[in-house]
Design a protein around this motif. Structure first.
Motif, PDB file in Angstrom:
ATOM      1  N   TYR A  62       0.812  -1.221   0.000  1.00 23.25           N
ATOM      2  CA  TYR A  62       0.000   0.000   0.000  1.00 23.25           C
ATOM      3  C   TYR A  62       0.844   1.269   0.000  1.00 23.25           C
ATOM      4  N   ARG A  95       1.205   3.947  -3.110  1.00 21.44           N
ATOM      5  CA  ARG A  95       0.846   5.361  -2.981  1.00 21.44           C
ATOM      6  C   ARG A  95       2.003   6.273  -3.333  1.00 21.44           C
ATOM      7  N   GLY A 105       1.771   8.974  -6.245  1.00 22.04           N
ATOM      8  CA  GLY A 105       1.635  10.348  -5.764  1.00 22.04           C
ATOM      9  C   GLY A 105       2.908  11.176  -5.813  1.00 22.04           C
ATOM     10  N   ASP A 106       4.043  10.541  -6.083  1.00 22.11           N
ATOM     11  CA  ASP A 106       5.322  11.242  -6.006  1.00 22.11           C
ATOM     12  C   ASP A 106       5.769  11.663  -7.404  1.00 22.11           C
ATOM     13  N   PRO A 134      -9.455   3.304   3.191  1.00 20.24           N
ATOM     14  CA  PRO A 134      -8.814   4.238   2.247  1.00 20.24           C
ATOM     15  C   PRO A 134      -8.267   3.500   1.009  1.00 20.24           C
ATOM     16  N   TYR A 139      -4.452   7.288  -7.118  1.00 20.56           N
ATOM     17  CA  TYR A 139      -3.965   8.253  -6.132  1.00 20.56           C
ATOM     18  C   TYR A 139      -3.085   9.241  -6.865  1.00 20.56           C
ATOM     19  N   GLY A 140      -3.032  10.467  -6.378  1.00 24.44           N
ATOM     20  CA  GLY A 140      -2.158  11.458  -6.999  1.00 24.44           C
ATOM     21  C   GLY A 140      -2.827  12.143  -8.178  1.00 24.44           C
ATOM     22  N   SER A 150      -7.730  11.917  -2.191  1.00 21.55           N
ATOM     23  CA  SER A 150      -7.388  11.514  -3.559  1.00 21.55           C
ATOM     24  C   SER A 150      -5.901  11.680  -3.855  1.00 21.55           C
ATOM     25  N   GLY A 151      -5.245  12.570  -3.119  1.00 20.85           N
ATOM     26  CA  GLY A 151      -3.829  12.821  -3.379  1.00 20.85           C
ATOM     27  C   GLY A 151      -3.577  13.741  -4.560  1.00 20.85           C
TER      28      GLY A 151
END
Ligand code: HEM
Ligand code: SF4
Lengths: 397, 90
Positions: free
Chosen positions: A52, A56, A60-61, A338, A344-345, B27-28
């Motif tokens: 996880y 993420r 997200g990065d 979650p 994500y991101g 959501s990021g």
């Protein structure tokens, strides 16, 4: 070169298994090799990321780039290029420019405002279904036409082209089922179809997303023609195919253990939370869109070198034992959830709010109108795609 | 006492982003769009970095992209420190 031993190459794609339950390969990878070496269908190497927190990070990065996985040279999923002009291929700030064009049409507030229309669509489809002979296949009668109608209305495209769109969507999400030439052909055909549609819309603009995008293109430099077509394509494939597969999978999971479905019939107000758990539990994605590291990054005990490809699988993250209690249990009451089913991101699903309302209304309509709904036979499954989903859903009531 | 974070009482100052934790769904999108302004929380949501620079175009972009319309801007009394922690990138 890195000083970490990546270990042996893990088999990829994973062997196909019917159903949506947790895949033992992902469970083992999370435990033993959270960043595992794989070989992509193109022959290029990549890292398969399954925990996880790491998933993420990859999503997200900004050190992980979609652009470098789709444009220029570098590691690729397959040998055919896939939509290098689309929003899903852009990194910020270019991604930001594209996404700002459509963001206002996709807020939670706008999605809520569409709820009544969606409930009406559901109701119309269920009128037709209940008039149908039993058993019936829920896929062509319900789980496919609903998202198709929703996305067509939103984009402003004709609903009657569903069968063609359906075949294209499956080919585009192909992992092993179709040869590269078929994927290229599907992209070409769909591009031609959309170009004609855009031309027609340009003559008759309306209050819809395609007209908004055309205006952004025509008003100046905010959107190129290629970006415009790719945008429509991603919205159609994402908005239609993905949602149809998810809805079919959810209904299957509910009917597979009839107690689950009966529970929602008794307590329809729990549908929103139940839908989130169904989104989490279903390991629909057996792979993910690649990212490429723009610099060396430490992740899951290995060093991902600049230029290397990473595949972060959300459906594995959703079963991470360190985040979700008893993740292998489908718990319709799960409170802390979650999940990353919408990503994500920056690329977090633009249609997530619309998908949620749609899935909720679909389930609400079913339990309200068909409390005796049950499986009439096991579904047949799609195979060889990036996602797992029922191809048929025989039901009776 | 008037507080610097209170839009009703704040006087002239720099604009700072604020995320409504009730609305955020994690959501990021914001923290990936404007990493110097936003960061993840322990409960899988996002929040404004306590050490964020004054709101700029990137922060405004993040607000425009938030699907929950959870990001707002308030006038801060004190300009926030300009130094971001080492892991912050933009
Ligand atoms: C249950 C249904 C859906 C699921 C599970 C889903 C899932 C996802 C995921 C995981 C991503 C991120 C991909 C990545 O980061 O590589 C994504 C992106 C996207 N989705 Fe969805 N989606 C759904 C429905 C929809 C709908 C209804 C629409 C359109 C109305 C849509 C349009 C898009 C678009 C345009 C993107 C790209 C966003 C960007 O690059 O900024 N999706 N979706
Ligand atoms: S974009 Fe909005 S919903 Fe998403 S994490 Fe940021 S504040 Fe939360």
């Amino acid at each position: 070169m890195t000083d970490t031993d990546p270990g042996p190459t893990t088999g990829f794609p994973l062997p196909h298994r019917d159903g949506l339950g947790p895949l033992p390969e992902f469970t083992a990878l999370r435990r033993d090799a959270p960043c595992a070496r794989i070989r992509l269908p193109s022959g290029d190497p990549a890292w398969l990321v399954t925990r996880y927190a790491d998933v993420r990070t990859v999503l997200g990065d900004p050190r992980f780039s979609r652009t470098r996985a789709t444009r220029g040279t570098g590691p690729r999923m397959a040998s055919v290029p896939t939509l290098p002009d689309s929003i899903l291929a852009a990194d910020p700030p270019e991604h930001t420019r594209l996404r700002k064009l459509i963001a206002p049409a996709f807020t939670a507030r706008r999605a809520q405002a569409m709820r009544r229309d969606m409930a009406r669509l559901v109701s119309g489809l269920l009128d037709a279904l209940t008039a149908h002979d039993r058993p019936a296949d829920l896929v062509p009668l319900f789980t496919r036409p609903l998202p198709l109608a929703v996305i067509c209305d939103l984009l402003g495209t004709p609903r009657q082209d569903g069968d063609r769109l359906d075949a294209w969507c499956d080919t585009l999400r192909n992992l092993t089922a179709a040869p590269d030439a078929a994927v290229t052909a599907a992209v070409d055909e769909m591009t031609g179809y959309l170009a004609a549609l855009v031309a027609a819309k340009r003559r008759h603009p309306a209050d819809d997303v395609v007209s908004t995008l055309i205006a952004a293109h025509d008003d100046g430099e905010r959107l190129t023609q290629e970006e415009l077509i790719s945008f429509c394509l991603v919205l159609l494939v994402g908005g239609y195919g993905t949602t149809a597969d998810r809805l079919a999978g959810m209904v299957h999971l509910l009917l597979d253990e009839p107690g689950r479905y009966r529970r929602l019939c008794r307590a329809p107000d729990t549908i929103p939370r139940a839908a989130e758990e169904l989104l989490r539990y279903a390991q629909t994605n057996v792979q993910a869109n690649l990212r490429v590291a723009t610099e060396d990054v430490e992740l899951g005990g290995v060093t991902i070198a600049e230029g290397e490809a990473v595949m972060a699988v959300n459906s594995s993250a959703n079963h991470d034992e360190t985040v979700f209690e008893d993740p292998g249990r489908l718990d319709l009451d799960r409170a802390h959830n979650p999940h990353l089913s919408f990503g994500y991101g920056v690329h977090h699903c633009v249609g997530a709010q619309i998908a949620r309302v749609q899935l909720q209304e679909a389930l609400a309509g079913l339990v309200h109108r068909l409390p005796d709904l049950r499986a009439a036979a096991p579904p047949r499954w799609k195979t060889g795609l990036k996602t797992r989903a029922p191809r048929t859903l025989p039901v009776t009531w | 006492m008037p507080s610097g974070d209170d839009p009703a009482t704040a006087s002239d100052g720099t604009l700072r982003a604020h995320i409504d934790p009730e609305l955020c769904v994690g959501s990021g999108i914001c923290l990936a769009t404007a990493p110097r302004h936003f960061e993840p929380t322990m409960d899988a949501r996002s929040r404004a970095r306590p050490d964020a620079p004054p709101a700029d175009d990137r922060a405004q972009d993040a607000a425009a992209l938030c699907p929950m319309e959870a990001i707002h801007f308030v006038r801060a009394r004190e300009p926030t420190p300009r130094t971001a922690p080492p892991e912050a990138r933009s």
